[in-house]
Write an enzyme that holds these catalytic residues in place. Structure first.
Site, PDB file in Angstrom:
ATOM      1  NE  ARG A 100      -3.234   2.697   2.577  1.00  0.00           N
ATOM      2  CZ  ARG A 100      -3.341   3.516   3.608  1.00  0.00           C
ATOM      3  NH1 ARG A 100      -2.871   3.166   4.801  1.00  0.00           N
ATOM      4  NH2 ARG A 100      -3.920   4.677   3.482  1.00  0.00           N
ATOM      5  CG  HIS A 144      -1.355   9.034   3.378  1.00  0.00           C
ATOM      6  ND1 HIS A 144      -1.530   7.683   3.653  1.00  0.00           N
ATOM      7  CD2 HIS A 144      -0.996   9.600   4.550  1.00  0.00           C
ATOM      8  CE1 HIS A 144      -1.251   7.464   4.942  1.00  0.00           C
ATOM      9  NE2 HIS A 144      -0.913   8.613   5.509  1.00  0.00           N
ATOM     10  CD  GLU A 189      -5.267   7.883   9.754  1.00  0.00           C
ATOM     11  OE1 GLU A 189      -4.761   8.962  10.108  1.00  0.00           O
ATOM     12  OE2 GLU A 189      -4.957   6.795  10.266  1.00  0.00           O
ATOM     13  CG  ASN A 330      -5.397   3.599   8.663  1.00  0.00           C
ATOM     14  OD1 ASN A 330      -5.401   2.637   7.905  1.00  0.00           O
ATOM     15  ND2 ASN A 330      -4.901   4.778   8.322  1.00  0.00           N
ATOM     16  CE1 TYR A 332      -0.458   3.093  13.535  1.00  0.00           C
ATOM     17  CE2 TYR A 332      -2.502   3.914  12.615  1.00  0.00           C
ATOM     18  CZ  TYR A 332      -1.161   3.613  12.474  1.00  0.00           C
ATOM     19  OH  TYR A 332      -0.524   3.816  11.274  1.00  0.00           O
ATOM     20  CD  GLU A 398      -1.864   4.187   8.063  1.00  0.00           C
ATOM     21  OE1 GLU A 398      -1.635   4.656   9.204  1.00  0.00           O
ATOM     22  OE2 GLU A 398      -2.051   4.898   7.071  1.00  0.00           O
TER      23      GLU A 398
HETATM   24  C1  PNW Z   1      -1.695   7.534  10.725  1.00  0.00           C
HETATM   25  N1  PNW Z   1      -4.610   8.828  16.338  1.00  0.00           N
HETATM   26  O1  PNW Z   1      -2.261   8.647  11.340  1.00  0.00           O
HETATM   27  C2  PNW Z   1      -1.272   8.002   9.350  1.00  0.00           C
HETATM   28  O2  PNW Z   1      -2.108   7.474   8.343  1.00  0.00           O
HETATM   29  C3  PNW Z   1       0.167   7.787   9.017  1.00  0.00           C
HETATM   30  O3  PNW Z   1       0.564   8.620   7.970  1.00  0.00           O
HETATM   31  C4  PNW Z   1       1.023   7.975  10.251  1.00  0.00           C
HETATM   32  O4  PNW Z   1       2.386   7.899   9.985  1.00  0.00           O
HETATM   33  C5  PNW Z   1       0.614   6.923  11.253  1.00  0.00           C
HETATM   34  O5  PNW Z   1      -0.760   7.029  11.574  1.00  0.00           O
HETATM   35  C6  PNW Z   1       1.398   6.965  12.555  1.00  0.00           C
HETATM   36  O6  PNW Z   1       1.161   8.153  13.255  1.00  0.00           O
HETATM   37  C7  PNW Z   1      -2.824   8.615  12.603  1.00  0.00           C
HETATM   38  O7  PNW Z   1      -4.532   9.890  16.989  1.00  0.00           O
HETATM   39  C8  PNW Z   1      -2.875   9.800  13.286  1.00  0.00           C
HETATM   40  O8  PNW Z   1      -5.177   7.834  16.818  1.00  0.00           O
HETATM   41  C9  PNW Z   1      -3.483   9.875  14.522  1.00  0.00           C
HETATM   42  C10 PNW Z   1      -4.023   8.743  15.074  1.00  0.00           C
HETATM   43  C11 PNW Z   1      -3.981   7.530  14.404  1.00  0.00           C
HETATM   44  C12 PNW Z   1      -3.363   7.479  13.163  1.00  0.00           C
END
Ligand code: PNW
Length: 499
Positions: A100, A144, A189, A330, A332, A398
């Site tokens: 990706r 992006h 996002e 995405n 996390y 992600e």
């Molecule tokens: C992603 N949150 O952004 C992005 O898609 C990437 O470009 C970035 O490098 C990656 O996360 C790591 O930061 C996020 O606050 C920004 O939960 C914020 C959040 C999650 C993902």
């Protein structure tokens, strides 16, 4: 009662608030599961002004060293514009079947619309051809975050015409690359673009309007996505046979206890974060009821003559509803949530939600304060998407974790991937239709306002050298093994880990 049972009793009373590893599920993924890693153009490409590329809002934003912790920028980054073959070598060693990456809009259309930059098109053609030669399929993100500066000068995501600008750009990409690309992600996002770019103003283009522009930008993002989807559906899909989706970032919110008001607060947080974008596209064609009600009520109390949350016309609802072939997620991390009535004098998307949330302090912490290791949230988020949005096909676009040390023996990242991917496997066995997974990220790269200080890579890069070689970390070896086994093997020591 002996001492052991006293101890066990004491631990069980604590267990409510202490996160305990779930046992791993030893099983395999469906045979055609798509294993991938992810990157984005501004974070890796460099070549910021090469061969006729136009400026993007990040070229402008990062020119101000106050916007980056370590004063760096993405001018060179991993230099993938020149070194993409090193990326493909790294991908090959992982054995993944997909990669990706994102296209830089200003590299192919320097002014955002109109004039085409052929060397930019040629770069992505070379990249795609080299990937396919290595038996790796491209999964392409159109946007992006790196908006052409020329379009920002016309209002960017606040100008309703952006839906047409984006459609023109999407058509160009389908035309040029669509014979080789079967998975398209329109926008990465929307929450970050709308709330951080046009709300808090913490990132490019740095426009401040947390309770107004946030929702307007979000609205135009949804419409732009839908137009790009419909263009593909009517003119390209019949011949190219690909799929188009959008990537929504959702972190999991658990109520901090079992009080009803906190259970409702957690659902509200999920609806404001994920439902905002997903409900129009995958659900009813409109914003979640709880958002319409909260923002509407607050806007009235604050003296606005209409809700700060825009409304879709009947026609737009038809355009938007069902405008996706898969759901890009995405994921996390997770938070604990409580109900909290916020100060009505503050006009802000964050305050509109009437919640407070925080990370569970008992979970392992990454080097980012927003990111703790909470694998259980992966399975819950996936189930939530299935239940709320009509059981869509889901691709995890992600998932990953950062550290600052950048050590090759990155045990914490191995732990993160092992448990998050296992949690995804459990969701699949629960019946959630997850068809692919992309680890963020292939390699250490330019982490926006944190420069090169936050490292998410499976491969390490020494940014002080000019060859910028990609060096294998332990997590890359772990991921390669998992991909090769297509799952978790019970008969292996150390839960599948080679380290
Ligand atoms: C992603 N949150 O952004 C992005 O898609 C990437 O470009 C970035 O490098 C990656 O996360 C790591 O930061 C996020 O606050 C920004 O939960 C914020 C959040 C999650 C993902």
């Amino acid at each position: 009662m002996n001492w052991t049972s006293v101890l066990l009793l004491a631990l069980s009373t604590l267990a409510v608030s202490i996160y305990v590893d779930e046992p791993l599920l030893y099983d395999t993924f469906p045979p055609d599961f798509m294993w991938a890693t992810a990157t984005s153009a501004y974070q890796i490409e460099g070549g910021w002004d090469a061969d006729g590329k136009g400026l993007s809002i990040y070229d402008v934003w990062m020119n101000d060293s106050n916007h980056v912790t370590d004063g760096t920028s993405g001018k060179v980054a991993c230099n993938s514009y020149y070194f993409y073959e090193k990326d493909i070598e790294a991908l090959r060693s992982l054995g993944v079947s997909y990669y990706r990456f994102s296209i830089s809009w200003a590299r192919v259309l320097p002014d955002g619309i109109g004039r085409i930059n052929q060397p930019g098109i040629d770069y992505y053609k070379r990249l795609i051809a080299a990937l396919k030669a290595a038996n790796i399929q491209p999964m392409v993100t159109l946007y992006h975050w790196d908006l052409p500066q020329a379009l920002e000068l016309m209002g960017g995501w606040l100008n309703p015409s952006i839906a047409d600008w984006f459609e023109e750009y999407a058509r160009l990409c389908y035309t040029e690359f669509g014979n080789d690309v079967k998975y398209w992600i329109t926008i990465n996002e929307p929450w970050v673009i709308a709330y951080q770019g046009y709300g808090s103003g913490n990132t490019a283009p740095g426009t401040y309007g947390p309770g107004t522009f946030t929702y307007q930008a979000g609205h135009h993002i949804i419409l732009a996505h839908a137009k790009a989807y419909r263009a593909y559906e009517t003119q390209f899909k019949p011949t190219q046979q690909g799929k188009v989706g959008i990537t929504v970032n959702i972190n999991w919110y658990d109520p901090k206890d079992d009080q009803l008001e906190n259970i409702e607060a957690a659902e509200r947080a999920l609806q404001f974060l994920g439902g905002w974008i997903a409900n129009p596209i995958y659900g009813s064609g409109d914003y979640p009821d709880v958002m319409k009600q909260k923002v509407g009520d607050k806007s009235a109390q604050q003296g606005f003559n209409q809700s700060r949350l825009p409304e879709f016309t009947a026609e737009q609802k038809i355009l938007v509803r069902g405008s996706a072939d898969f759901f890009g997620l995405n994921y996390y991390t997770s938070y604990l949530t409580a109900n909290k009535i916020q100060d009505i004098s503050i006009i802000d998307y964050g305050y509109d939600q009437d919640i407070e949330s925080y990370s569970d302090p008992t979970c392992y912490q990454s080097s980012f304060d927003w990111l703790t290791i909470t694998p259980f949230g992966m399975r819950k988020t996936l189930q939530w998407i299935k239940d709320r949005f009509n059981d869509p096909e889901i691709i995890i676009t992600e998932n990953g974790i950062s550290d600052r040390a950048g050590n090759l023996d990155d045990v914490m990242r191995v732990y993160y991937y092992k448990h998050n991917i296992n949690s995804m496997l459990k969701a699949i066995k629960d019946g959630v239709r997850v068809t692919g997974y992309a680890a963020w990220s292939l390699m250490d790269n330019f982490e926006w306002g944190n420069g090169f200080t936050q490292k998410f890579g499976l491969f390490s890069i020494d940014f002080t050298t000019s060859d910028l070689n990609r060096t294998t970390k332990a997590s890359a070896r772990y991921y390669a093994k998992l991909v090769n086994d297509n799952g978790f093997m019970a008969d292996q020591p150390c839960n599948n880990s080679p380290i």
